[in-house]
Motif scaffolding. Sequence first.
Motif, PDB file in Angstrom:
ATOM      1  N   ASP A 225       0.843  -1.194   0.000  1.00 21.10           N
ATOM      2  CA  ASP A 225       0.000   0.000   0.000  1.00 21.10           C
ATOM      3  C   ASP A 225       0.881   1.249   0.000  1.00 21.10           C
ATOM      4  OD1 ASP A 225      -1.782   2.048   0.470  1.00 21.10           O
ATOM      5  OD2 ASP A 225      -2.594   1.198   2.315  1.00 21.10           O
ATOM      6  N   PRO A 226       0.762   2.087  -1.029  1.00 18.58           N
ATOM      7  CA  PRO A 226       1.592   3.308  -1.082  1.00 18.58           C
ATOM      8  C   PRO A 226       1.428   4.201   0.144  1.00 18.58           C
ATOM      9  CG  PRO A 226       0.505   2.957  -3.184  1.00 18.58           C
ATOM     10  CD  PRO A 226      -0.056   1.940  -2.224  1.00 18.58           C
ATOM     11  N   GLN A 227       0.263   4.168   0.753  1.00 16.32           N
ATOM     12  CA  GLN A 227       0.001   5.015   1.915  1.00 16.32           C
ATOM     13  C   GLN A 227       0.802   4.603   3.144  1.00 16.32           C
ATOM     14  OE1 GLN A 227      -1.850   7.785   1.625  1.00 16.32           O
ATOM     15  NE2 GLN A 227      -2.042   7.225  -0.520  1.00 16.32           N
ATOM     16  N   ARG A 228       1.307   3.396   3.156  1.00 20.22           N
ATOM     17  CA  ARG A 228       2.060   2.905   4.324  1.00 20.22           C
ATOM     18  C   ARG A 228       3.511   3.383   4.308  1.00 20.22           C
ATOM     19  NH1 ARG A 228       1.904  -2.934   5.312  1.00 20.22           N
ATOM     20  NH2 ARG A 228       2.475  -2.280   7.385  1.00 20.22           N
ATOM     21  N   GLY A 229       3.941   4.014   3.231  1.00 17.32           N
ATOM     22  CA  GLY A 229       5.317   4.481   3.122  1.00 17.32           C
ATOM     23  C   GLY A 229       5.502   5.843   3.744  1.00 17.32           C
ATOM     24  N   GLY A 230       5.461   5.884   5.059  1.00  8.80           N
ATOM     25  CA  GLY A 230       5.588   7.142   5.781  1.00  8.80           C
ATOM     26  C   GLY A 230       7.036   7.573   5.967  1.00  8.80           C
ATOM     27  N   GLU A 231       7.193   8.675   6.652  1.00  8.05           N
ATOM     28  CA  GLU A 231       8.519   9.284   6.824  1.00  8.05           C
ATOM     29  C   GLU A 231       9.505   8.362   7.534  1.00  8.05           C
ATOM     30  OE1 GLU A 231      10.394  13.315   8.763  1.00  8.05           O
ATOM     31  OE2 GLU A 231       8.346  13.383   7.993  1.00  8.05           O
ATOM     32  N   LYS A 232       9.067   7.643   8.553  1.00  8.74           N
ATOM     33  CA  LYS A 232       9.985   6.759   9.292  1.00  8.74           C
ATOM     34  C   LYS A 232      10.501   5.635   8.394  1.00  8.74           C
ATOM     35  CE  LYS A 232       8.191   7.645  13.862  1.00  8.74           C
ATOM     36  NZ  LYS A 232       9.053   7.739  14.982  1.00  8.74           N
ATOM     37  N   VAL A 233       9.632   5.072   7.584  1.00  4.95           N
ATOM     38  CA  VAL A 233      10.041   4.000   6.674  1.00  4.95           C
ATOM     39  C   VAL A 233      11.001   4.549   5.628  1.00  4.95           C
ATOM     40  CG1 VAL A 233       9.221   2.366   4.932  1.00  4.95           C
ATOM     41  CG2 VAL A 233       7.910   2.709   7.014  1.00  4.95           C
ATOM     42  N   LEU A 234      10.684   5.722   5.092  1.00  6.63           N
ATOM     43  CA  LEU A 234      11.550   6.324   4.077  1.00  6.63           C
ATOM     44  C   LEU A 234      12.923   6.676   4.666  1.00  6.63           C
ATOM     45  CD1 LEU A 234       8.911   8.535   2.274  1.00  6.63           C
ATOM     46  CD2 LEU A 234       9.907   6.397   1.440  1.00  6.63           C
ATOM     47  N   GLU A 235      12.950   7.145   5.897  1.00  9.94           N
ATOM     48  CA  GLU A 235      14.229   7.419   6.561  1.00  9.94           C
ATOM     49  C   GLU A 235      15.047   6.141   6.708  1.00  9.94           C
ATOM     50  OE1 GLU A 235      13.362   9.272  10.311  1.00  9.94           O
ATOM     51  OE2 GLU A 235      12.978  11.222   9.395  1.00  9.94           O
ATOM     52  N   ALA A 236      14.391   5.050   7.065  1.00 11.89           N
ATOM     53  CA  ALA A 236      15.085   3.769   7.224  1.00 11.89           C
ATOM     54  C   ALA A 236      15.643   3.288   5.887  1.00 11.89           C
ATOM     55  CB  ALA A 236      14.137   2.730   7.815  1.00 11.89           C
ATOM     56  N   ILE A 237      14.862   3.449   4.827  1.00 17.12           N
ATOM     57  CA  ILE A 237      15.329   3.056   3.487  1.00 17.12           C
ATOM     58  C   ILE A 237      16.524   3.909   3.084  1.00 17.12           C
ATOM     59  CG2 ILE A 237      14.723   3.006   1.029  1.00 17.12           C
ATOM     60  CD1 ILE A 237      11.823   2.302   1.974  1.00 17.12           C
ATOM     61  N   GLN A 238      16.424   5.216   3.305  1.00 16.69           N
ATOM     62  CA  GLN A 238      17.520   6.119   2.958  1.00 16.69           C
ATOM     63  C   GLN A 238      18.792   5.739   3.731  1.00 16.69           C
ATOM     64  OE1 GLN A 238      17.179  10.197   4.311  1.00 16.69           O
ATOM     65  NE2 GLN A 238      18.378  10.937   2.572  1.00 16.69           N
ATOM     66  N   SER A 239      18.666   5.458   5.017  1.00 14.97           N
ATOM     67  CA  SER A 239      19.828   5.073   5.829  1.00 14.97           C
ATOM     68  C   SER A 239      20.447   3.777   5.328  1.00 14.97           C
ATOM     69  CB  SER A 239      19.426   4.912   7.291  1.00 14.97           C
ATOM     70  OG  SER A 239      19.058   6.151   7.832  1.00 14.97           O
ATOM     71  N   ALA A 240      19.605   2.802   5.014  1.00 18.17           N
ATOM     72  CA  ALA A 240      20.109   1.522   4.512  1.00 18.17           C
ATOM     73  C   ALA A 240      20.801   1.701   3.169  1.00 18.17           C
ATOM     74  CB  ALA A 240      18.965   0.519   4.402  1.00 18.17           C
ATOM     75  N   TRP A 241      20.265   2.574   2.336  1.00 17.48           N
ATOM     76  CA  TRP A 241      20.865   2.837   1.021  1.00 17.48           C
ATOM     77  C   TRP A 241      22.246   3.471   1.200  1.00 17.48           C
ATOM     78  CZ3 TRP A 241      17.755   5.892  -3.267  1.00 17.48           C
ATOM     79  CH2 TRP A 241      18.456   5.885  -4.463  1.00 17.48           C
ATOM     80  N   ILE A 242      22.343   4.423   2.103  1.00 18.86           N
ATOM     81  CA  ILE A 242      23.643   5.073   2.368  1.00 18.86           C
ATOM     82  C   ILE A 242      24.641   4.036   2.870  1.00 18.86           C
ATOM     83  CG2 ILE A 242      24.810   6.707   3.909  1.00 18.86           C
ATOM     84  CD1 ILE A 242      22.184   8.432   3.733  1.00 18.86           C
TER      85      ILE A 242
END
Length: 66
Positions: free
Chosen positions: A45-62
């Motif tokens: 669900d696109p709506q479940r992609g909130g700021e905390k999840v996006l921050e975690a993805i960004q950190s993992a990508w870095i």
Amino acid sequence: MSLKWTDVLEIAIQLAESKPEVDPRYINFVDLHSWVLELPEFSDDPQRGGEKVLEAIQSAWIEELD
């Protein structure tokens, strides 16, 4: 295999592979959200992609690039 928002590390790996020209330290969350939704294996669900999840993805990508 289908990706969900909880698959933070796998999403980060796929983004690193599909967007090698992008420096994840300087992305905005609007773009990041769109890129996750565009991943071929992503099905959540696109709506479940909130700021905390996006921050975690960004950190993992870095971390993936280091």
